[in-house]
Design an enzyme around this catalytic site. Structure first.
Site, PDB file in Angstrom:
ATOM      1  N   ASP A   1      32.968  67.397  47.702  1.00 53.56           N
ATOM      2  CA  ASP A   1      33.502  68.082  46.771  1.00 53.56           C
ATOM      3  C   ASP A   1      35.278  67.485  47.085  1.00 53.56           C
ATOM      4  O   ASP A   1      35.338  67.097  47.912  1.00 53.56           O
ATOM      5  CB  ASP A   1      33.681  69.493  46.726  1.00 53.56           C
TER       6      ASP A   1
ATOM      7  N   HIS B   1      38.364  76.640  46.848  1.00 52.68           N
ATOM      8  CA  HIS B   1      39.568  75.871  46.333  1.00 52.68           C
ATOM      9  C   HIS B   1      40.607  76.323  47.108  1.00 52.68           C
ATOM     10  O   HIS B   1      41.638  75.691  47.244  1.00 52.68           O
ATOM     11  CB  HIS B   1      39.816  76.027  44.653  1.00 52.68           C
TER      12      HIS B   1
END
Length: 513
Positions: A261, A187
């Protein structure tokens, strides 16, 4: 012709928005760009009835302009990754199932999870996680994995997959080719798995091979570099043709849908950027581009892909191939029955489902080393480390609902203990650590509930400062935290710290049996 192509390209995008009902952001993207899917987070969730109405309205808006229903996706993995928590069965974390030891229960609980999501309008689960958590320093996978070795992940991961498939929802294995052996959260930045092909085939790829053989509907990519597969170490799997086409399609023979993702994660956004990433992932072999948050990024990516197709940088055949896979994905029962779905879900949190979830969670309770229960005659000072900052993974208590805290305080008080609590953030600042140490000074019984303490220096300092003869440690997420206090009077882990996971912890802490 150009408008038709733009609409077709929109079908390859899954996007998110921030509201409890369709707002201008998502409505315009559906109507103008004909986007093919929507991802929901806690920011979109209040109650199951509200989510059901939201999903229905999204489908109705889409039906005005398209004969292809929307994919509506959710990361409803279980444990800490439960985007919908109130009003549904509390699903244990993946790692809890192998601790509990029943593959059959894993399959049934995951059927319940998929069935409840289908009832409220979610037709695509971004689960199960098939990463092998073979790196204890992994900050993002941990208890989200079904185990620490490939065989365990295959056994329990395939049980989860079968259960979710039986519920009629789209099942998504993630994060290909494997995010388990990393010590970086993608992330925020890009991780790298340095192993050679022989090791990758034996470990990381084994669960995905099993999922492909089991007919998994979709596979999500990892923003992780694999230099044994992709020669350029700056290119993560999500953007690598060698990984997505060469390895996944050609070597492993996978013909289902590939979804990226989220491209707003730091590994992509801070590298090539979201728009360029959308072009690159489609070129690499991806079929669905996931952009979860910002409308400007979503529109920029749509424009970039449209331009790349017009200029020939993405071949028309690549787009047609992806569109065909998305259309096949939308043949799932949970997608096609959106008109017939009951407006008010009636089969949530049944007595049987709650009992099964409790059974698994209780069986999963890990007690390490010697143990003695708390003394009811003595007061308890409870130090609770809790998630407060926004996170893609840990969204607990950061949604619009007033969720129950991840704290044992109510349960210990209900058990008749005299308890005072000091709550601190998972980041454990110097000031918080000092305050917690002062709070515990002179205490007769101290219970510390950690949160990934082995990864946080401040939490480790806190544990080191506690008197072990008066200390009980509860690992609020990673069970490896228990190794930090080997001489504590009690060391317990439940693979999570939501109320359902803490219930058997408190029962054991206060039990004299």
């Amino acid at each position: 012709m150009q408008t038709t192509m733009q609409h077709n390209i929109g079908q390859l995008f899954m996007v998110g928005f921030d509201a409890l009902e369709p707002n201008d952001h998502i409505t315009s993207l559906i109507r103008e760009r004909r986007i093919g899917g929507v991802i929901l987070f806690r920011r979109n969730v209040h109650t199951p009835a509200q989510v059901s109405a939201l999903c229905q309205k999204l489908q109705e808006i889409n039906a005005e302009v398209s004969d292809q229903p929307l994919l509506i996706a959710l990361d409803q993995e279980g444990g800490m990754v439960m985007r919908i928590e109130q009003g549904v069965t509390p699903i244990p974390a993946a790692m809890a199932f192998q601790a509990a030891g029943s593959v059959e229960d894993c399959q049934q609980v995951n059927f319940i999870n998929g069935d409840e999501m289908r009832q409220i309008g979610i037709n695509m689960l971004l689960a199960p996680v098939l990463d092998v958590n073979n790196n204890r320093l992994n900050p993002i996978i941990g208890v989200r994995a079904y185990g620490e070795d490939a065989d365990t992940v295959v056994r329990y991961g395939m049980a989860a997959l079968r259960g979710q498939q039986a519920a009629g929802v789209i099942v998504t294995a993630k994060h290909f080719p494997g995010h388990g052996d990393t010590a970086v959260d993608s992330h925020y930045s890009m991780a790298l798995v340095p192993h050679g092909l022989e090791r990758l085939r034996a470990v990381e790829l084994a669960p995905f091979r099993a999922a492909i053989a089991g007919g998994v509907d979709a596979i999500m990519t990892a923003h992780v570099a694999f230099p044994a597969i992709e020669a350029d170490p700056s290119v993560p799997a999500t953007l690598s043709k060698a990984v997505l086409t060469g390895l996944l399609r050609e070597e492993l023979g996978y013909q289902g849908a590939i979804i990226s993702d989220c491209l707003e994660m730091g590994a992509i956004a801070d590298g090539v950027g979201v728009a360029a990433g959308a072009v690159a992932t489609l070129q690499a072999g991806c079929d669905i581009v996931l952009i979860s948050h910002r409308e400007d990024q979503q529109r920029a990516a749509l424009e970039a892909v449209s331009a790349a197709v017009a200029q020939g940088a993405i071949e028309a055949g690549r787009i047609e191939e992806a569109l065909a896979r998305v259309r096949r994905l939308k043949q799932a029962r949970a997608v096609g029955d959106w008109r017939a779905r009951a407006a008010t879900p009636s089969g949530l949190m049944t007595a049987e489902s709650i009992a099964l979830a409790k059974k698994v969670q209780k069986a999963a309770l890990l007690v390490q080393g010697d143990f003695r229960p708390l003394d009811r005659a003595l007061p308890v000072r409870l130090i609770t480390v809790e998630v407060r900052s926004r996170s893609e993974v840990d969204e607990v208590a950061n949604g619009r609902n007033n969720e129950a805290r991840s704290s044992m305080l109510p349960a210990l008080q209900q058990a008749g203990f005299d308890v005072t609590e000091y709550a601190m953030s998972a980041e454990a600042s110097d000031a918080e650590v000092a305050a917690a140490i002062a709070f515990a000074d002179g205490a007769q019984q101290i219970v510390v509930q950690t949160y990934n303490a082995m990864l946080v220096e401040g939490q480790r300092r806190l544990l080191a400062a506690m008197p072990v003869d008066k200390l009980w440690v509860v690992a609020g997420r990673l069970p490896y935290d228990l190794d930090l206090a080997p001489q504590a009077q009690g060391r317990l882990a439940a693979f999570g710290c939501r109320p359902a996971a803490l219930e058997p912890v408190v029962e054991r802490l206060v039990s004299t049996v």
